[in-house]
Design a protein around this motif. Structure first.
Motif, PDB file in Angstrom:
ATOM      1  N   GLU A  21       0.835  -1.203   0.000  1.00 50.69           N
ATOM      2  CA  GLU A  21       0.000   0.000   0.000  1.00 50.69           C
ATOM      3  C   GLU A  21       0.869   1.251   0.000  1.00 50.69           C
ATOM      4  OE1 GLU A  21      -0.388  -2.506   2.159  1.00 50.69           O
ATOM      5  OE2 GLU A  21      -2.407  -3.268   1.795  1.00 50.69           O
ATOM      6  N   MET A  22       1.941   1.245   0.796  1.00 52.73           N
ATOM      7  CA  MET A  22       2.858   2.389   0.834  1.00 52.73           C
ATOM      8  C   MET A  22       3.567   2.537  -0.507  1.00 52.73           C
ATOM      9  SD  MET A  22       3.925   4.936   2.613  1.00 52.73           S
ATOM     10  CE  MET A  22       3.469   4.575   4.291  1.00 52.73           C
ATOM     11  N   GLN A  23       3.962   1.414  -1.106  1.00 52.49           N
ATOM     12  CA  GLN A  23       4.629   1.456  -2.404  1.00 52.49           C
ATOM     13  C   GLN A  23       3.681   2.042  -3.459  1.00 52.49           C
ATOM     14  OE1 GLN A  23       6.350  -2.246  -3.637  1.00 52.49           O
ATOM     15  NE2 GLN A  23       7.506  -1.285  -5.268  1.00 52.49           N
ATOM     16  N   SER A  24       2.440   1.628  -3.435  1.00 48.82           N
ATOM     17  CA  SER A  24       1.453   2.143  -4.378  1.00 48.82           C
ATOM     18  C   SER A  24       1.231   3.642  -4.185  1.00 48.82           C
ATOM     19  CB  SER A  24       0.140   1.387  -4.198  1.00 48.82           C
ATOM     20  OG  SER A  24      -0.852   1.918  -5.007  1.00 48.82           O
ATOM     21  N   TYR A  25       1.113   4.069  -2.940  1.00 47.52           N
ATOM     22  CA  TYR A  25       0.904   5.486  -2.640  1.00 47.52           C
ATOM     23  C   TYR A  25       2.079   6.330  -3.118  1.00 47.52           C
ATOM     24  CZ  TYR A  25       0.508   9.814  -0.037  1.00 47.52           C
ATOM     25  OH  TYR A  25       0.449  11.144   0.299  1.00 47.52           O
ATOM     26  N   LEU A  26       3.294   5.894  -2.788  1.00 46.94           N
ATOM     27  CA  LEU A  26       4.473   6.665  -3.174  1.00 46.94           C
ATOM     28  C   LEU A  26       4.670   6.683  -4.682  1.00 46.94           C
ATOM     29  CD1 LEU A  26       7.037   5.736  -0.394  1.00 46.94           C
ATOM     30  CD2 LEU A  26       5.725   7.843  -0.653  1.00 46.94           C
ATOM     31  N   LYS A  27       4.367   5.574  -5.351  1.00 43.49           N
ATOM     32  CA  LYS A  27       4.484   5.539  -6.813  1.00 43.49           C
ATOM     33  C   LYS A  27       3.500   6.527  -7.433  1.00 43.49           C
ATOM     34  CE  LYS A  27       4.649   2.703 -10.860  1.00 43.49           C
ATOM     35  NZ  LYS A  27       5.127   1.477 -11.371  1.00 43.49           N
ATOM     36  N   ASN A  28       2.293   6.587  -6.913  1.00 52.66           N
ATOM     37  CA  ASN A  28       1.301   7.538  -7.413  1.00 52.66           C
ATOM     38  C   ASN A  28       1.779   8.974  -7.228  1.00 52.66           C
ATOM     39  OD1 ASN A  28      -1.209   8.494  -8.411  1.00 52.66           O
ATOM     40  ND2 ASN A  28      -1.944   8.711  -6.319  1.00 52.66           N
ATOM     41  N   GLU A  29       2.305   9.294  -6.055  1.00 51.31           N
ATOM     42  CA  GLU A  29       2.824  10.641  -5.794  1.00 51.31           C
ATOM     43  C   GLU A  29       3.987  10.976  -6.737  1.00 51.31           C
ATOM     44  OE1 GLU A  29       1.691  13.060  -3.567  1.00 51.31           O
ATOM     45  OE2 GLU A  29      -0.003  11.686  -3.438  1.00 51.31           O
ATOM     46  N   ALA A  30       4.895  10.022  -6.941  1.00 50.70           N
ATOM     47  CA  ALA A  30       6.032  10.238  -7.837  1.00 50.70           C
ATOM     48  C   ALA A  30       5.566  10.421  -9.277  1.00 50.70           C
ATOM     49  CB  ALA A  30       7.013   9.071  -7.737  1.00 50.70           C
ATOM     50  N   GLU A  31       4.546   9.677  -9.693  1.00 49.41           N
ATOM     51  CA  GLU A  31       4.003   9.820 -11.050  1.00 49.41           C
ATOM     52  C   GLU A  31       3.399  11.205 -11.252  1.00 49.41           C
ATOM     53  OE1 GLU A  31       4.202   8.102 -13.745  1.00 49.41           O
ATOM     54  OE2 GLU A  31       5.039   6.231 -12.970  1.00 49.41           O
ATOM     55  N   GLN A  32       2.756  11.745 -10.237  1.00 49.17           N
ATOM     56  CA  GLN A  32       2.197  13.093 -10.337  1.00 49.17           C
ATOM     57  C   GLN A  32       3.312  14.125 -10.489  1.00 49.17           C
ATOM     58  OE1 GLN A  32      -0.552  13.918  -7.148  1.00 49.17           O
ATOM     59  NE2 GLN A  32      -1.727  12.056  -7.561  1.00 49.17           N
ATOM     60  N   ILE A  33       4.392  13.952  -9.756  1.00 53.61           N
ATOM     61  CA  ILE A  33       5.541  14.856  -9.879  1.00 53.61           C
ATOM     62  C   ILE A  33       6.141  14.738 -11.273  1.00 53.61           C
ATOM     63  CG2 ILE A  33       7.892  15.294  -9.060  1.00 53.61           C
ATOM     64  CD1 ILE A  33       6.843  14.412  -6.253  1.00 53.61           C
TER      65      ILE A  33
END
Length: 78
Positions: A21-33
């Protein structure tokens, strides 16, 4: 004022920091950046020894030049 004491469950916090879940959240945030940066930037996520790590980096010479000239990555983080 009241004295409130919070005791964290260390093993559960470690599990959370390495979870899918943390990996998914951080990947989403990084994709937005990365999307705010434009072409030539890429995202990488991996599970390190203690936590999930996500990074956005330049993936082309043009993006390296753009980041050097305009500080694109820093500005995209907000």
């Amino acid at each position: 004022m009241s004295n409130v004491k919070v005791k964290l469950n260390s093993s559960e916090v470690r599990a959370l920091l390495r979870s899918g879940e943390m990996q998914s959240y951080l990947k989403n945030e990084a994709e937005q950046i990365r999307a705010r940066c434009g072409d030539g930037y890429a995202v990488d996520t991996y599970v390190a020894q203690t936590r999930v790590v996500a990074s956005v980096y330049t993936d082309s010479f043009e993006a390296m030049h753009d980041n050097k000239a305009n500080n694109t990555l820093l500005k995209a983080v907000r």
